[in-house]
Design a protein around this motif. Structure first.
Motif, short mmCIF file in Angstrom:
data_model
loop_
_atom_site.label_atom_id
_atom_site.label_comp_id
_atom_site.label_asym_id
_atom_site.label_seq_id
_atom_site.Cartn_x
_atom_site.Cartn_y
_atom_site.Cartn_z
N GLU A 234 41.01 45.55 41.78
CA GLU A 234 40.33 45.56 40.48
C GLU A 234 40.98 44.64 39.46
OE1 GLU A 234 42.91 49.39 40.30
OE2 GLU A 234 42.22 47.92 41.75
N PHE A 235 42.22 44.23 39.74
CA PHE A 235 42.97 43.44 38.75
C PHE A 235 42.76 41.95 38.97
CE2 PHE A 235 45.50 47.45 39.13
CZ PHE A 235 45.17 47.96 37.89
N ALA A 379 49.43 45.33 37.36
CA ALA A 379 48.08 45.29 36.78
C ALA A 379 47.79 43.98 36.07
CB ALA A 379 47.91 46.45 35.80
N ASN A 380 48.76 43.06 36.08
CA ASN A 380 48.56 41.77 35.43
C ASN A 380 49.72 40.85 35.77
OD1 ASN A 380 47.77 39.66 33.74
ND2 ASN A 380 48.69 40.57 31.93
N LEU A 492 35.12 44.99 47.56
CA LEU A 492 36.46 45.57 47.41
C LEU A 492 36.87 45.61 45.93
CD1 LEU A 492 38.20 43.81 50.44
CD2 LEU A 492 37.51 46.22 50.28
N ILE A 493 36.52 44.57 45.18
CA ILE A 493 36.83 44.53 43.75
C ILE A 493 36.11 45.67 43.02
CG2 ILE A 493 36.55 43.21 41.61
CD1 ILE A 493 36.86 40.65 43.34
N VAL A 494 34.82 45.81 43.30
CA VAL A 494 34.03 46.83 42.60
C VAL A 494 34.46 48.23 42.98
CG1 VAL A 494 31.71 47.77 42.31
CG2 VAL A 494 32.04 45.30 42.31
N GLN A 495 34.68 48.48 44.28
CA GLN A 495 35.10 49.82 44.70
C GLN A 495 36.47 50.18 44.12
OE1 GLN A 495 34.75 49.52 49.00
NE2 GLN A 495 32.71 50.44 48.97
N SER A 496 37.36 49.21 44.04
CA SER A 496 38.67 49.47 43.43
C SER A 496 38.52 49.78 41.94
CB SER A 496 39.59 48.26 43.64
OG SER A 496 39.84 48.03 45.01
N ALA A 497 37.66 49.01 41.26
CA ALA A 497 37.43 49.23 39.83
C ALA A 497 36.82 50.62 39.58
CB ALA A 497 36.53 48.14 39.27
N MET A 498 35.93 51.04 40.45
CA MET A 498 35.30 52.35 40.28
C MET A 498 36.29 53.49 40.52
SD MET A 498 31.59 51.60 42.09
CE MET A 498 30.72 53.05 41.50
N ALA A 499 37.31 53.22 41.32
CA ALA A 499 38.30 54.26 41.63
C ALA A 499 39.31 54.45 40.51
CB ALA A 499 39.03 53.90 42.92
N THR A 522 45.85 51.29 43.40
CA THR A 522 44.61 51.62 44.08
C THR A 522 44.69 51.07 45.50
OG1 THR A 522 43.38 51.43 42.01
CG2 THR A 522 42.10 51.36 44.05
N VAL A 523 44.57 51.93 46.49
CA VAL A 523 44.64 51.49 47.88
C VAL A 523 43.35 51.90 48.60
CG1 VAL A 523 45.88 51.63 50.07
CG2 VAL A 523 47.15 51.68 47.91
N LEU A 524 42.68 50.92 49.21
CA LEU A 524 41.50 51.19 50.02
C LEU A 524 41.85 50.96 51.48
CD1 LEU A 524 38.73 49.30 47.96
CD2 LEU A 524 39.45 51.69 47.75
#
Length: 526
Positions: A234-235, A379-380, A492-499, A522-524
């Motif tokens: 997500e980052f 995160a950055n 993967l970006i969207v699912q991580s952001a939603m989590a 966040t780990v998928l």
């Protein structure tokens, strides 16, 4: 079929570092999508962060990295990489990289000039004017091309990894990859005891990006399909200052312009950063990008302006010769007027989960650089930490490969395309590519909401169905391979952001504006 001891996908700094450190002892195949020098590393302008000045310290660099990373940086990885920073720079100097020299003051390292960038508490960025990446890659590329132990395979793009699972074996080890040869329009089989993904990031998943066209998330998508976990996708770092001009495609205005005194202004000349953060223009990138985004939306502006014209013209031309020349070509004299800038997708902080030797969840498979997630960036990403990570983890990966004799490579079948036909309508790929990048920019950009993420995921699922159908029935080509990888990476970006139910670092959600007390990655898992 071709066999190597080590197969490396990607010819940026990570890939070249590993290749050069292995080639005296092992047979290396280096796969690159275009020419050898066309990776993302060559686009880096600012420099490489390292603890070089005696007045600086490893603890200060670690602290700055953690502050920028919003507390999410992995402590062990951060310390390991920063403690090895000086050795990495000394290796580049030994290789002959022409870093900018300055014998006039105290802010140097053995006569090399050190600059400062946003988020850093000290001058610790060693650089080659404002084109550090190009200087590093040009230097190493000559050595790679001349080394008899390295086979460079230009205009080749990896299609998928070959794993024991796909071969029907008991183990799930990686044994190389199927690779599309763009020149001869055919899929080749490359087998290897060790495989490295050094394919860079995924900036092209967004409509506006500072990345080269090759940044399509290939390694992340292939690793995910092969069974690797991913973390912190997500980052996505949006660089605050990309040149805004209809004829300037993806031209970055380096962080160092603000580090050397550049001021951000609204179209009417009003300075605005002090109202957003006490560090003003030297705040970390996520803070500056959100501030610019806020001011542009509030005022309805197409861009804001970065002004360093109050500095002497000689200073500007000496420190930023490439930016000066490129802007001048477009009719902008930065010694006399400000530079129009907008934020753009810049760096993928997450990626395939790896340890400090670059090892993924899949045996025999390594990932290094922007395709990987060591936890350094949190995160950055702190400015100029990325090239450092490429070298330190690249060296550790090479050492692990040398210390790990591979098993006997099993029989691997050739790529079978007997059941597919030539594509009937290429417009499907072009349309889906454009649609993906536009809705990712609109819904999964600098500021996010639950509703925007849900809309994005719904569209991704529709696109995946179309693309998988296309992939199953037609012969592959470069555009289809990249689009397939981009859609996987977008998911993967969207699912991580939603989590992530908070706002932290580069992930800012209007639905969860606060930061949770504990920072967790966040780990998928596939």
């Amino acid at each position: 079929m071709r066999q190597f001891d080590v197969l490396i996908m990607g010819s940026g700094l990570a890939g070249m570092t590993i290749a050069l450190k292995l080639a005296d002892k092992l047979k290396v195949g280096l796969v690159t999508k275009r020419a050898l020098r066309d990776g993302g590393s060559g686009w880096a302008q600012g420099g490489i962060a390292a603890v070089l000045d005696d007045a600086d310290s490893i603890e200060l660099h670690i602290r700055d990295t953690f502050v920028a990373g919003a507390g999410l940086c992995d402590a062990k990885a951060t310390r390991f990489i920063i403690e090895n920073s000086r050795d990495a720079i000394d290796w580049l100097i030994e290789m002959g990289v022409p870093f900018t020299r300055d014998d006039s003051g105290d802010t140097n390292y053995h006569g090399y000039h050190l600059t400062r960038e946003g988020g850093h508490s000290h001058r610790r960025i060693i650089h080659a004017a404002d084109a550090t990446g190009a200087a590093v890659i040009d230097t190493l590329a000559k050595k790679v091309a001349a080394h008899p132990g390295i086979t460079v395979l230009e205009d080749h793009i990896a299609l998928d990894l070959i794993t024991g699972r796909k071969l029907g074996l008991d183990d799930d080890r990686c044994w190389g990859a199927y690779v599309y040869d763009k020149t001869n329009d055919r899929v080749e089989t490359f087998v290897a005891g060790h495989t490295v993904l050094a394919t860079g990031g995924a900036g092209k998943v967004y409509l506006y990006t500072t990345n080269p066209d090759v940044a399509t998330g290939d390694g992340i998508a292939m690793g995910w399909r092969a069974g690797c976990s991913v973390s912190n996708m997500e980052f996505i770092q949006f660089h605050p200052t990309c040149l805004y001009h209809p004829h300037a495609k993806s031209f970055l205005i380096t962080e160092a312009v603000r580090g050397e005194g550049g001021i951000l202004k609204l179209p009417d000349g009003t300075r605005f950063m002090p109202q957003h953060d006490e560090r003003a223009e030297l705040a970390p990138r996520d803070v500056v990008a959100r501030a610019i985004d806020f001011e542009m939306k509030k005022g309805g502006y197409d861009c804001v302006y970065l002004d360093i014209s109050y500095k002497p013209a000689s200073f500007i031309k000496e420190h930023f010769p490439n930016i000066y020349q490129r802007c001048l070509e477009l009719g902008i004299d930065i010694t006399r007027e400000p530079i129009p800038v907008v934020p753009a997708a810049h760096y993928t902080c997450g990626g395939l989960v790896v340890d400090l030797s670059g090892r993924t969840d899949v045996a025999g498979l390594y990932a290094v650089g922007e395709a990987a997630c060591t936890g350094l960036h949190g995160a950055n990403r702190l400015a100029s930490n990325s090239l450092l990570e490429c070298m330190v983890i690249g060296k550790a990966t090479a050492e692990d490969i040398l210390a790990t004799p591979p098993d006997t490579i099993p029989n691997v079948p050739e790529w079978d395309e007997s059941q597919v036909t030539d594509p009937d309508e290429e417009v499907v790929i072009a349309h889906n590519w454009d649609e993906l990048r536009r809705f990712m920019w609109d819904y999964v950009g600098i500021v996010r909401t639950n509703k925007r993420l849900e809309r994005a995921l719904h569209r991704i699922e529709l696109l995946q169905h179309e693309i998988n159908d296309y992939y199953t029935n037609f012969r592959v080509g470069n555009d289809l391979i990249e689009l397939r990888n981009l859609v996987t990476t977008a998911q993967l970006i969207v699912q991580s952001a939603m989590a992530r139910k908070e706002s932290r670092g580069l992930h800012y959600s209007r639905d969860y504006p606060g930061m949770l007390p504990e920072a967790t990655p966040t780990v998928l898992k596939p």
